[in-house]
Structure formats: structure tokens, C-alpha cells
Design an enzyme around this catalytic site. Structure first.
Site, short mmCIF file in Angstrom:
data_model
loop_
_atom_site.label_atom_id
_atom_site.label_comp_id
_atom_site.label_asym_id
_atom_site.label_seq_id
_atom_site.Cartn_x
_atom_site.Cartn_y
_atom_site.Cartn_z
N ASP A 208 10.67 -3.45 7.21
CA ASP A 208 9.48 -4.07 7.83
C ASP A 208 8.77 -4.93 6.78
O ASP A 208 9.14 -4.94 5.62
CB ASP A 208 8.54 -2.97 8.35
CG ASP A 208 8.10 -2.04 7.23
OD1 ASP A 208 7.11 -2.36 6.55
OD2 ASP A 208 8.75 -0.99 7.02
N ASP A 210 5.51 -4.48 6.02
CA ASP A 210 4.26 -3.80 5.73
C ASP A 210 3.16 -4.44 6.60
O ASP A 210 3.45 -5.17 7.54
CB ASP A 210 3.94 -3.85 4.23
CG ASP A 210 3.08 -2.67 3.78
OD1 ASP A 210 3.39 -1.53 4.18
OD2 ASP A 210 2.13 -2.87 3.03
#
Length: 288
Positions: A208, A210
């Protein structure tokens, strides 16, 4: 001595495919039980040992992972080259979910973990200026390139305590520090591997962006798990490519990993705690 490759698997990687004579073995250490049994066997003629960092079924939090027991267990088995696979968030636009990054530096922001095998009665100070074995990291890069995954060589991993993900302010702070990826398990694992004189490298699987990214302003478990599962197949392919690159007898590491304790122990022999001497027999017996 024959080489043994150790693999510590993070979120999404709970086994190694294709191991011959695969056996789950139970080990005890002076630091308690490891995260789980260790899966041993051979791959392309090279001995392998695999340990799921969080345990099968993911039962350990990043804080409760028994890091000292895990590294001691790997040392007991004779692991010479230890590859850590970790799910991480990206702090840079250029490092996208699905990419792999071969770590070369850490910033340790953890605070609730035992970070050393040494302690009162047997004091040791080990250099972790370069916490990753450059030789082993290079082989990990080569192995990653055979899988077709986009791989980035070199980057800084900031280790946070967790288990919560970052606030946006924290995420922006870590970006301002120049960190590349963020995770919860890189430390103290790398420090302990150095104390145990085991060559260590980390493959960071990016799941991802973040919460700093405008299109990814919140990180949730479902998103992380979905990408981690996709990454895990590539990670298994990467691990399968390592034996061909690392085959051969063990020799002293040119990066100095296998002699990290040569000048580390500070306590005079006459003052060393016998109980600590016993506990450190596996990881530091060479110099004690």
C-alpha cells in the site's frame, strides 16, 4: 560446512513450495519458543529452513513476535544466510503496491521489544551501521529479477511499533526523513541477526501507499491482505531462485557479518554472568 538458507516469512508468506524431505521441527531456546515450528528440508540440493514470523494463522502481533527466540532457532539449525520477507507500506510515489524493495538501511522507531541478546552481566555492543549483508542483498535482487516483479535495489525501512497504522502526520514526518518504506517487524530482527553473526537481508513486499498518498488516505487490513497474497506467489518464486545463487560451502562473509562479535563483548571474562554465558551459547559461543 554446507550452506543453509533461512527464510522468515511475513504477512502472506506462511510456507515454501517444493521443499524435499519437508519436516516441521520444534525447537526450544533460552529466550522461549519461536513463533512456530520451523519447516526444514532442501530446495535444489541446498538446505532450507522456513519460519512464519507471526506463526501459522497469524497469531503474533508485531510487538509479541519472539524475535530473540526466532534468531536463536535459526542459529541452532546452522542457518548461514537469513532472508526476511516483510509486508510494508510505501512512502514514495515511485514504489508502488506490488513492487519489491531490497532494504539496505533501517530507522528503528520500536520501543516495546527486547532488542539484544546481551544484557547485565554480559555486555555487548555490535555495529549495525550497515545492518544488511550487501552480498546476500545482491543475490536477493538477482532472484527477484527472475520472477518478473518490479524490484528496487536499496532503500530505508522505518520500523514502527504498531499494531496501528500511522497517522497522516507521522507518515509525512517519515517521508521528510527520507524513509522509503514502513513496516512493523524489521526491527529488532536485523539487529539480532547481526549479533548472532548471521548474514541478513530483507525483501520488502509493498502492499500500500500508507496514508500520506492523496488517493490512499487510509490503510485497511483487507487492502494489505489482498496485495500481500498476490505478492506471496512472487516471493515464493524468489525464494526458489535463491539456492542456485547461494549454493556452495559456507565461508567467512566478505561483509564481516560472520565476525560481527570479534570486538563486541565488553565484560571482562572474570565478571561474566554464568547464566548469561549459558543463554548466549548458541548465538555468541564463538567468541565466549
Amino acid at each position: 560446512m554446507d550452506r543453509m538458507i533461512g527464510v522468515i516469512g511475513g504477512s502472506g508468506l506462511y510456507e515454501i513450495d517444493g521443499l524435499e524431505d519437508a519436516t516441521w521441527v520444534s525447537l526450544e531456546t533460552p529466550w522461549g519458543a519461536p513463533s512456530d515450528q520451523v519447516l526444514t528440508g532442501s530446495l535444489s540440493g541446498v538446505k532450507m529452513a522456513f519460519l512464519p514470523r507471526h506463526g501459522r494463522g497469524h497469531v503474533h502481533t508485531p510487538t509479541t513476535v519472539p524475535y530473540r527466540a526466532n534468531i536463536d532457532a535459526m542459529k541452532q539449525l546452522g542457518v548461514s544466510d537469513l532472508v526476511a520477507v516483510s509486508a510494508v507500506g510505501s512512502l514514495k510515489e515511485a514504489y508502488a503496491p506490488g513492487d519489491f524493495l531490497i532494504v539496505d538501511q533501517y530507522i528503528d522507531r520500536t520501543f516495546a521489544r527486547e532488542k539484544s541478546f546481551f544484557g547485565p552481566g554480559l555486555v555487548g555492543h555490535v555495529s549495525v551501521a550497515h545492518p544488511i549483508c550487501a552480498r546476500l542483498a545482491g543475490h536477493c535482487t538477482s532472484a527477484a529479477q527472475t520472477t518478473g516483479v518490479r524490484v528496487h535495489q536499496g532503500g530505508t525501512y522505518i520500523a514502527m511499533e504498531g499494531p496501528q497504522f500511522s497517522t497522516k502526520a507521522e507518515s509525512e514526518l517519515y517521508r521528510s526523513w527520507g524513509a522509503d518504506v514502513i513496516g512493523m517487524t524489521g526491527m529488532p530482527e536485523a539487529k539480532l541477526a547481526r549479533e548472532a553473526e548471521i548474514c541478513y537481508a530483507c525483501i520488502a513486499m509493498i502492499t500500500d501507499y500508507d496514508c500520506w498518498h492523496p488517493d490512499h488516505d487510509a490503510v485497511d487490513v483487507a487492502q494489505v491482505v489482498a496485495v500481500a497474497q498476490k505478492n506471496a506467489a512472487k516471493a515464493r518464486d524468489l525464494v526458489a531462485a535463491l539456492p542456485a545463487l547461494l549454493a556452495g560451502p559456507v565461508s567467512d562473509c566478505p561483509e564481516g557479518c560472520s565476525h560481527a562479535l570479534d570486538s563486541a563483548v565488553m565484560t571482562a571474562p572474570a565478571k561474566r554472568d554464568p547464566e548469561m554465558m549459558t543463554k548466549l551459547k548458541t548465538v555468541a559461543g564463538r567468541v565466549l
